[in-house]
Design a protein around this motif. Structure first.
Motif, PDB file in Angstrom:
ATOM      1  N   ASN A  29       0.844  -1.062   0.025  1.00 56.36           N
ATOM      2  CA  ASN A  29      -0.044  -0.317   0.010  1.00 56.36           C
ATOM      3  C   ASN A  29       0.760   1.109   0.116  1.00 56.36           C
ATOM      4  O   ASN A  29       0.398   2.261  -0.451  1.00 56.36           O
ATOM      5  N   LEU A  30       1.960   1.185   0.670  1.00 58.53           N
ATOM      6  CA  LEU A  30       2.708   2.662   0.931  1.00 58.53           C
ATOM      7  C   LEU A  30       3.100   3.177  -0.574  1.00 58.53           C
ATOM      8  O   LEU A  30       3.200   4.376  -0.468  1.00 58.53           O
ATOM      9  N   THR A  74      -8.862   0.251   4.358  1.00 57.47           N
ATOM     10  CA  THR A  74      -8.521  -1.251   4.284  1.00 57.47           C
ATOM     11  C   THR A  74      -7.333  -1.632   5.005  1.00 57.47           C
ATOM     12  O   THR A  74      -7.342  -2.739   5.525  1.00 57.47           O
ATOM     13  N   SER A  75      -6.162  -0.683   4.933  1.00 54.13           N
ATOM     14  CA  SER A  75      -4.905  -1.210   5.808  1.00 54.13           C
ATOM     15  C   SER A  75      -5.100  -1.239   7.294  1.00 54.13           C
ATOM     16  O   SER A  75      -4.605  -1.957   7.950  1.00 54.13           O
ATOM     17  N   HIS A  76      -6.132  -0.352   7.571  1.00 50.49           N
ATOM     18  CA  HIS A  76      -6.312  -0.425   8.971  1.00 50.49           C
ATOM     19  C   HIS A  76      -7.618  -1.024   9.833  1.00 50.49           C
ATOM     20  O   HIS A  76      -7.857  -1.003  10.652  1.00 50.49           O
ATOM     21  N   GLY A  77      -8.088  -1.922   8.930  1.00 50.19           N
ATOM     22  CA  GLY A  77      -9.286  -2.836   9.228  1.00 50.19           C
ATOM     23  C   GLY A  77      -8.760  -3.909   9.933  1.00 50.19           C
ATOM     24  O   GLY A  77      -7.592  -4.494   9.846  1.00 50.19           O
ATOM     25  N   ARG A  78      -9.406  -4.593  10.945  1.00 50.31           N
ATOM     26  CA  ARG A  78      -9.359  -5.665  11.516  1.00 50.31           C
ATOM     27  C   ARG A  78      -9.487  -6.888  10.757  1.00 50.31           C
ATOM     28  O   ARG A  78     -10.333  -6.917  10.134  1.00 50.31           O
ATOM     29  N   PRO A  79      -8.355  -7.905  10.791  1.00 55.15           N
ATOM     30  CA  PRO A  79      -8.738  -9.218  10.026  1.00 55.15           C
ATOM     31  C   PRO A  79      -9.949  -9.733  10.501  1.00 55.15           C
ATOM     32  O   PRO A  79     -10.167  -9.755  11.635  1.00 55.15           O
ATOM     33  N   GLY A  80     -10.706 -10.348   9.635  1.00 48.14           N
ATOM     34  CA  GLY A  80     -12.171 -11.079   9.748  1.00 48.14           C
ATOM     35  C   GLY A  80     -13.146 -10.012  10.471  1.00 48.14           C
ATOM     36  O   GLY A  80     -14.264 -10.805  10.454  1.00 48.14           O
ATOM     37  N   ALA A  81     -12.855  -8.875  10.328  1.00 49.45           N
ATOM     38  CA  ALA A  81     -13.905  -7.937  10.969  1.00 49.45           C
ATOM     39  C   ALA A  81     -15.329  -7.679   9.604  1.00 49.45           C
ATOM     40  O   ALA A  81     -14.783  -7.833   8.538  1.00 49.45           O
ATOM     41  N   THR A  82     -16.111  -7.678  10.144  1.00 51.19           N
ATOM     42  CA  THR A  82     -17.339  -7.362   9.218  1.00 51.19           C
ATOM     43  C   THR A  82     -17.707  -5.914   8.808  1.00 51.19           C
ATOM     44  O   THR A  82     -18.630  -5.779   7.933  1.00 51.19           O
ATOM     45  N   THR A  83     -16.994  -4.819   9.670  1.00 50.81           N
ATOM     46  CA  THR A  83     -17.402  -3.625   9.143  1.00 50.81           C
ATOM     47  C   THR A  83     -16.037  -3.034   8.764  1.00 50.81           C
ATOM     48  O   THR A  83     -14.987  -3.657   8.723  1.00 50.81           O
ATOM     49  N   GLN A  84     -16.164  -1.880   8.108  1.00 48.12           N
ATOM     50  CA  GLN A  84     -14.966  -1.189   7.500  1.00 48.12           C
ATOM     51  C   GLN A  84     -14.385  -0.140   8.576  1.00 48.12           C
ATOM     52  O   GLN A  84     -13.681   0.612   8.235  1.00 48.12           O
ATOM     53  N   GLU A  85     -14.857  -0.337   9.740  1.00 47.72           N
ATOM     54  CA  GLU A  85     -14.317   0.432  10.679  1.00 47.72           C
ATOM     55  C   GLU A  85     -12.533   0.289  11.135  1.00 47.72           C
ATOM     56  O   GLU A  85     -12.407  -0.852  10.852  1.00 47.72           O
ATOM     57  N   PRO A  86     -11.985   1.475  11.071  1.00 46.47           N
ATOM     58  CA  PRO A  86     -10.486   1.409  11.222  1.00 46.47           C
ATOM     59  C   PRO A  86     -10.297   0.599  12.775  1.00 46.47           C
ATOM     60  O   PRO A  86     -11.151   0.607  13.583  1.00 46.47           O
TER      61      PRO A  86
END
Length: 123
Positions: A29-30, A74-86
């Motif tokens: 990403n960077l 995208t890069s700050h989302g939790r693995p396996g999370a169901t929302t797009q929250e950082p």
């Protein structure tokens, strides 16, 4: 230059997975981040201490563009999370001036080893 430093607390049992995911995100990403001249991931020598991430942008406006981008979410989302929250909701809020930020007590020196560096040079 505008420098952003984050401390990320990671339980010892999740350290290897965190490092793998974070380094992958850095490498993938960077290179696409406008105005990013350097980023580093430093691992604490003491497993009870926090990882340190430093990003150096040409200007604050470049950081704001990155912070508000889909790539950031995208890069700050939790693995396996169901929302797009950082994973760190405060990271997506406006940066507060130092005088109004939450003060943290001084903890003394922290010792880290460098795991990864992105130097802003196109591949």
């Amino acid at each position: 230059m505008y420098v952003v430093t984050n401390r990320i607390e990671v339980p010892a049992e999740r350290a290897a997975a965190f490092e793998e995911r974070f380094i992958s995100n850095m490498r993938n990403n960077l290179p696409k981040v406008q105005g990013l001249s350097r980023a580093t991931l430093d691992k604490p020598v003491d497993p009870a201490a926090a990882y340190k991430v430093t990003m150096e942008f040409v200007a604050e406006s470049d950081f704001i563009i990155w912070r508000d981008s889909e790539a950031f979410r995208t890069s700050h989302g939790r693995p396996g999370a169901t929302t797009q929250e950082p994973s760190n909701p405060a990271a997506s809020s406006p940066v507060a001036p130092a005088e109004t930020s939450d003060p943290r007590p001084a903890t003394g020196p922290e010792h880290h080893t460098r795991l990864e560096t992105f130097d802003g040079t196109p591949a």
